[in-house]
Design a protein around this motif. Structure first.
Motif, PDB file in Angstrom:
ATOM      1  N   VAL A 207      -0.473   5.921  -5.277  1.00 53.87           N
ATOM      2  CA  VAL A 207      -0.946   5.098  -6.392  1.00 53.87           C
ATOM      3  C   VAL A 207      -0.425   3.671  -6.267  1.00 53.87           C
ATOM      4  CG1 VAL A 207      -0.892   4.830  -8.891  1.00 53.87           C
ATOM      5  CG2 VAL A 207      -1.138   7.106  -7.898  1.00 53.87           C
ATOM      6  N   GLY A 208       0.853   3.523  -5.916  1.00 52.81           N
ATOM      7  CA  GLY A 208       1.415   2.185  -5.780  1.00 52.81           C
ATOM      8  C   GLY A 208       0.745   1.367  -4.690  1.00 52.81           C
ATOM      9  N   LEU A 209       0.435   1.997  -3.556  1.00 54.73           N
ATOM     10  CA  LEU A 209      -0.238   1.276  -2.475  1.00 54.73           C
ATOM     11  C   LEU A 209      -1.661   0.895  -2.862  1.00 54.73           C
ATOM     12  CD1 LEU A 209       0.958   3.199   0.702  1.00 54.73           C
ATOM     13  CD2 LEU A 209       1.553   0.887   0.006  1.00 54.73           C
ATOM     14  N   TYR A 210      -2.365   1.784  -3.571  1.00 49.08           N
ATOM     15  CA  TYR A 210      -3.701   1.438  -4.054  1.00 49.08           C
ATOM     16  C   TYR A 210      -3.652   0.182  -4.921  1.00 49.08           C
ATOM     17  CZ  TYR A 210      -6.654   5.387  -2.651  1.00 49.08           C
ATOM     18  OH  TYR A 210      -7.406   6.274  -1.942  1.00 49.08           O
ATOM     19  N   ILE A 211      -2.712   0.155  -5.850  1.00 48.08           N
ATOM     20  CA  ILE A 211      -2.610  -0.991  -6.756  1.00 48.08           C
ATOM     21  C   ILE A 211      -2.230  -2.255  -5.982  1.00 48.08           C
ATOM     22  CG2 ILE A 211      -1.340  -1.917  -8.728  1.00 48.08           C
ATOM     23  CD1 ILE A 211      -1.104   0.925  -9.781  1.00 48.08           C
ATOM     24  N   ALA A 212      -1.297  -2.134  -5.027  1.00 51.70           N
ATOM     25  CA  ALA A 212      -0.882  -3.301  -4.241  1.00 51.70           C
ATOM     26  C   ALA A 212      -2.044  -3.857  -3.420  1.00 51.70           C
ATOM     27  CB  ALA A 212       0.286  -2.916  -3.333  1.00 51.70           C
ATOM     28  N   ILE A 213      -2.813  -2.989  -2.768  1.00 51.46           N
ATOM     29  CA  ILE A 213      -3.953  -3.446  -1.969  1.00 51.46           C
ATOM     30  C   ILE A 213      -4.996  -4.112  -2.853  1.00 51.46           C
ATOM     31  CG2 ILE A 213      -5.890  -2.636  -0.561  1.00 51.46           C
ATOM     32  CD1 ILE A 213      -4.018  -0.534   0.604  1.00 51.46           C
ATOM     33  N   HIS A 214      -5.222  -3.549  -4.024  1.00 46.01           N
ATOM     34  CA  HIS A 214      -6.195  -4.131  -4.944  1.00 46.01           C
ATOM     35  C   HIS A 214      -5.777  -5.539  -5.364  1.00 46.01           C
ATOM     36  CE1 HIS A 214      -9.160  -4.247  -8.193  1.00 46.01           C
ATOM     37  NE2 HIS A 214      -8.195  -4.723  -8.959  1.00 46.01           N
ATOM     38  N   VAL A 215      -4.521  -5.710  -5.722  1.00 42.55           N
ATOM     39  CA  VAL A 215      -4.041  -7.022  -6.167  1.00 42.55           C
ATOM     40  C   VAL A 215      -4.082  -8.033  -5.021  1.00 42.55           C
ATOM     41  CG1 VAL A 215      -2.028  -8.262  -7.035  1.00 42.55           C
ATOM     42  CG2 VAL A 215      -2.627  -6.032  -7.993  1.00 42.55           C
ATOM     43  N   LEU A 216      -3.655  -7.612  -3.830  1.00 42.67           N
ATOM     44  CA  LEU A 216      -3.636  -8.535  -2.695  1.00 42.67           C
ATOM     45  C   LEU A 216      -5.043  -8.918  -2.261  1.00 42.67           C
ATOM     46  CD1 LEU A 216      -0.747  -6.932  -0.635  1.00 42.67           C
ATOM     47  CD2 LEU A 216      -0.685  -9.040  -1.942  1.00 42.67           C
ATOM     48  N   ARG A 217      -5.984  -7.982  -2.318  1.00 44.03           N
ATOM     49  CA  ARG A 217      -7.365  -8.320  -1.981  1.00 44.03           C
ATOM     50  C   ARG A 217      -7.938  -9.307  -2.998  1.00 44.03           C
ATOM     51  NH1 ARG A 217      -9.306  -6.183   2.733  1.00 44.03           N
ATOM     52  NH2 ARG A 217      -9.043  -4.048   2.011  1.00 44.03           N
ATOM     53  N   TRP A 218      -7.609  -9.111  -4.252  1.00 47.78           N
ATOM     54  CA  TRP A 218      -8.059 -10.052  -5.277  1.00 47.78           C
ATOM     55  C   TRP A 218      -7.474 -11.437  -5.015  1.00 47.78           C
ATOM     56  CZ3 TRP A 218      -4.857 -12.439  -8.998  1.00 47.78           C
ATOM     57  CH2 TRP A 218      -5.536 -13.181  -9.957  1.00 47.78           C
ATOM     58  N   PHE A 247      -1.653  -2.966   7.526  1.00 50.19           N
ATOM     59  CA  PHE A 247      -0.453  -2.131   7.575  1.00 50.19           C
ATOM     60  C   PHE A 247      -0.347  -1.271   6.322  1.00 50.19           C
ATOM     61  CE2 PHE A 247       4.099  -1.663   6.529  1.00 50.19           C
ATOM     62  CZ  PHE A 247       4.483  -0.878   7.611  1.00 50.19           C
ATOM     63  N   LEU A 248      -0.642  -1.849   5.161  1.00 49.32           N
ATOM     64  CA  LEU A 248      -0.624  -1.065   3.926  1.00 49.32           C
ATOM     65  C   LEU A 248      -1.705   0.008   3.939  1.00 49.32           C
ATOM     66  CD1 LEU A 248      -0.006  -3.823   1.217  1.00 49.32           C
ATOM     67  CD2 LEU A 248       1.647  -2.260   2.244  1.00 49.32           C
ATOM     68  N   GLU A 249      -2.866  -0.320   4.501  1.00 47.74           N
ATOM     69  CA  GLU A 249      -3.928   0.680   4.606  1.00 47.74           C
ATOM     70  C   GLU A 249      -3.492   1.847   5.490  1.00 47.74           C
ATOM     71  OE1 GLU A 249      -6.744   0.881   3.124  1.00 47.74           O
ATOM     72  OE2 GLU A 249      -7.336  -1.116   2.434  1.00 47.74           O
ATOM     73  N   ALA A 250      -2.784   1.552   6.586  1.00 45.59           N
ATOM     74  CA  ALA A 250      -2.299   2.625   7.461  1.00 45.59           C
ATOM     75  C   ALA A 250      -1.283   3.502   6.737  1.00 45.59           C
ATOM     76  CB  ALA A 250      -1.685   2.019   8.726  1.00 45.59           C
ATOM     77  N   MET A 251      -0.384   2.884   5.978  1.00 47.54           N
ATOM     78  CA  MET A 251       0.571   3.666   5.193  1.00 47.54           C
ATOM     79  C   MET A 251      -0.146   4.536   4.164  1.00 47.54           C
ATOM     80  SD  MET A 251       3.586   0.871   4.507  1.00 47.54           S
ATOM     81  CE  MET A 251       4.394   2.023   3.392  1.00 47.54           C
ATOM     82  N   LEU A 252      -1.165   3.975   3.537  1.00 55.60           N
ATOM     83  CA  LEU A 252      -1.927   4.726   2.546  1.00 55.60           C
ATOM     84  C   LEU A 252      -2.626   5.921   3.178  1.00 55.60           C
ATOM     85  CD1 LEU A 252      -2.982   4.852  -0.371  1.00 55.60           C
ATOM     86  CD2 LEU A 252      -4.841   3.365   0.337  1.00 55.60           C
ATOM     87  N   CYS A 256      -2.092   9.936   2.302  1.00 49.86           N
ATOM     88  CA  CYS A 256      -3.220  10.808   1.941  1.00 49.86           C
ATOM     89  C   CYS A 256      -3.302  12.016   2.865  1.00 49.86           C
ATOM     90  CB  CYS A 256      -4.522  10.011   1.985  1.00 49.86           C
ATOM     91  SG  CYS A 256      -4.664   8.740   0.698  1.00 49.86           S
ATOM     92  N   ILE A 257      -3.036  11.818   4.158  1.00 46.34           N
ATOM     93  CA  ILE A 257      -3.070  12.941   5.097  1.00 46.34           C
ATOM     94  C   ILE A 257      -1.977  13.950   4.761  1.00 46.34           C
ATOM     95  CG2 ILE A 257      -2.682  13.567   7.512  1.00 46.34           C
ATOM     96  CD1 ILE A 257      -4.085  11.013   8.316  1.00 46.34           C
ATOM     97  N   VAL A 258      -0.777  13.453   4.431  1.00 48.50           N
ATOM     98  CA  VAL A 258       0.314  14.359   4.054  1.00 48.50           C
ATOM     99  C   VAL A 258      -0.061  15.162   2.817  1.00 48.50           C
ATOM    100  CG1 VAL A 258       2.691  14.436   3.209  1.00 48.50           C
ATOM    101  CG2 VAL A 258       2.107  12.961   5.127  1.00 48.50           C
ATOM    102  N   ARG A 259      -0.691  14.494   1.834  1.00 49.16           N
ATOM    103  CA  ARG A 259      -1.053  15.202   0.603  1.00 49.16           C
ATOM    104  C   ARG A 259      -2.147  16.230   0.855  1.00 49.16           C
ATOM    105  NH1 ARG A 259       0.519  17.874  -3.109  1.00 49.16           N
ATOM    106  NH2 ARG A 259       0.737  17.090  -5.225  1.00 49.16           N
TER     107      ARG A 259
END
Length: 424
Positions: A207-218, A247-252, A256-259
């Motif tokens: 969830v945190g990475l989703y929010i971070a990517i969204h803010v940075l893309r904006w 890099f954040l997308e790769a972490m995300l 997701c794969i682990v989950r």
């Protein structure tokens, strides 16, 4: 001692001024620069731009004296002769002297056949003890000819996709995480047990990475820049780089794969392996208090011994990576040298490092893993029919609570298991 703009010589060079005033603008010499005048960091200039220049020993502020030539001049022979003549004069007046700490030569070349730009930068850094550290950077890139409207449209489409993913992330946060917390509360009365567990950290990290990517893309959409194949170079120096977003997308993706793999624990064999690995790692964490100080000691020894002879160990980060590669089996990283004979200190470090860490960590963890697997098998029972999921289990765990109650109450009443006397 660190050299910066506070310790730099900022005086005007009168000899260079007299010479350059007579030749400025001739034979490809640019009149946009003044080689006799010190350029402070606040001005930058046509060559410096913004940011810092990374040297081998320290970063340098983009200040100093600069010269600029037009390498698209019609007669490049005249430019070469003028450049040679200028260097001879600058050498005679000590334009580069004992006080010089860094010299940079940079230029760009274009290949029309492949539509590629090559940005070249060559740096000579002079340390305090007189040693010269050369380095170079070559970057090939292709500038897109799209107009600003098309670039903005692509960025906006990416931002809309991230907005959709943000909605899914909020759904995970307010539905999935909430249900997990309520389940742990009803079962153990410990809310933080899930949040501090591995799966809880994976969910919150997603969830945190989703929010971070969204803010940075904006933030990207608000900026103006030039798009390249490797990303977008923005004029705003505070904007997050596209490579960091990847890099954040790769972490995300990894989270997701682990989950998703965690849901495979419904299978007994996967559950035994998963539980055994997590249990063995939990027991192995006790060895970290011993292994970390030993690794730091080996790291400092390797860096002190090989930093002057092997490029891999010139920095602490490179030394740490070399030791980790050796632990994975690439012992040549430790033994490789320019000479045929390997020094005894290298052999001693290799023997100590591989002996301690391989035996202490690898062999110990293998033994702990085998014990954890057998313990998990005993706890899980041997009769598979007793632990096999039935229809009621699938309905209870896969459907929302309201739908599960309706299904059991009106559709399949017979699948409800009998209630034990102890539960009553």
């Amino acid at each position: 001692e660190v050299y910066d703009s506070r310790t730099a010589g900022t005086e005007n060079l009168s000899d260079v001024e007299d010479y350059w005033t007579n030749v400025s603008g001739l034979d490809g010499r640019s009149n946009a620069t003044e080689p006799w005048r010190y350029v402070p960091e606040s001005e930058g200039g046509p060559l410096f731009g913004d940011g810092l220049l990374d040297g081998y020993h320290q970063p340098f502020g983009l200040t100093g004296y600069q010269m600029l030539y037009d390498i698209q001049y019609p007669n490049l022979t005249d430019v070469f002769d003028a450049y040679t003549e200028d260097l001879e004069f600058l050498r005679s007046v000590d334009w580069i002297s004992k006080r010089t700490r860094i010299v940079e030569l940079s230029f760009a070349a274009y290949n029309g056949n492949y539509d590629l730009w090559v940005m070249s930068r060559f740096v000579l850094e002079m340390s305090v003890n007189g040693a010269i550290s050369p380095s170079y950077t070559l970057d090939a890139l292709r500038i897109r000819a799209d107009d600003a409207t098309e670039n903005a449209r692509e960025d906006m489409n990416s931002w809309r996709q991230d907005t959709t993913r943000l909605v899914l992330a909020l759904l995970v946060l307010f539905y999935h995480v909430t249900r997990e917390v309520l389940y742990e509360w009803n079962k153990t009365r410990r809310v933080w047990y899930y949040l501090l567990n591995v799966m809880g950290l994976v969910d919150l990290g997603t969830v945190g990475l989703y929010i971070a990517i969204h803010v940075l893309r904006w933030w990207h959409v608000k900026s103006i820049g030039v798009s390249y194949d490797f990303g977008t170079v923005y004029q705003d120096r505070n904007v997050f780089d596209v490579a960091d977003l990847l890099f954040l997308e790769a972490m995300l993706l990894a989270l997701c794969i682990v989950r998703l793999l965690s849901f495979a624990r419904l299978n007994r064999n996967v559950f035994l392996i998963w539980k055994s690995v997590t249990r063995s790692f939990g027991q192995l964490l006790m060895l970290i208090w011993i292994a970390c100080p030993m690794f730091v000691g080996m790291l400092l020894m390797a860096h002190a011994l090989w930093s002057s002879s092997r490029p891999q160990f010139r920095t602490l980060a490179g030394s740490a990576m070399g030791l980790l590669m050796a632990l994975m089996g690439d012992v040549d990283v430790l033994l490789r040298d320019g000479s045929v004979v390997v020094d005894p200190w290298s052999v001693l470090i290799v023997v100590l490092y591989m002996g301690i860490f391989f035996v202490l960590l690898m062999c110990s963890w293998t033994a702990v893993l085998a014990l954890a697997y057998q313990t998990t098998r005993v706890e899980g029972g041997y009769d598979l029919d007793d632990y096999k999921w039935k229809e009621y289990d699938y309905v209870t765990w896969l459907l929302p609570a309201a739908l599960a109650r309706l299904y059991v109450k009106y559709v399949r009443k017979s699948i409800r298991p009998p209630i034990d006397d102890d539960e009553e």
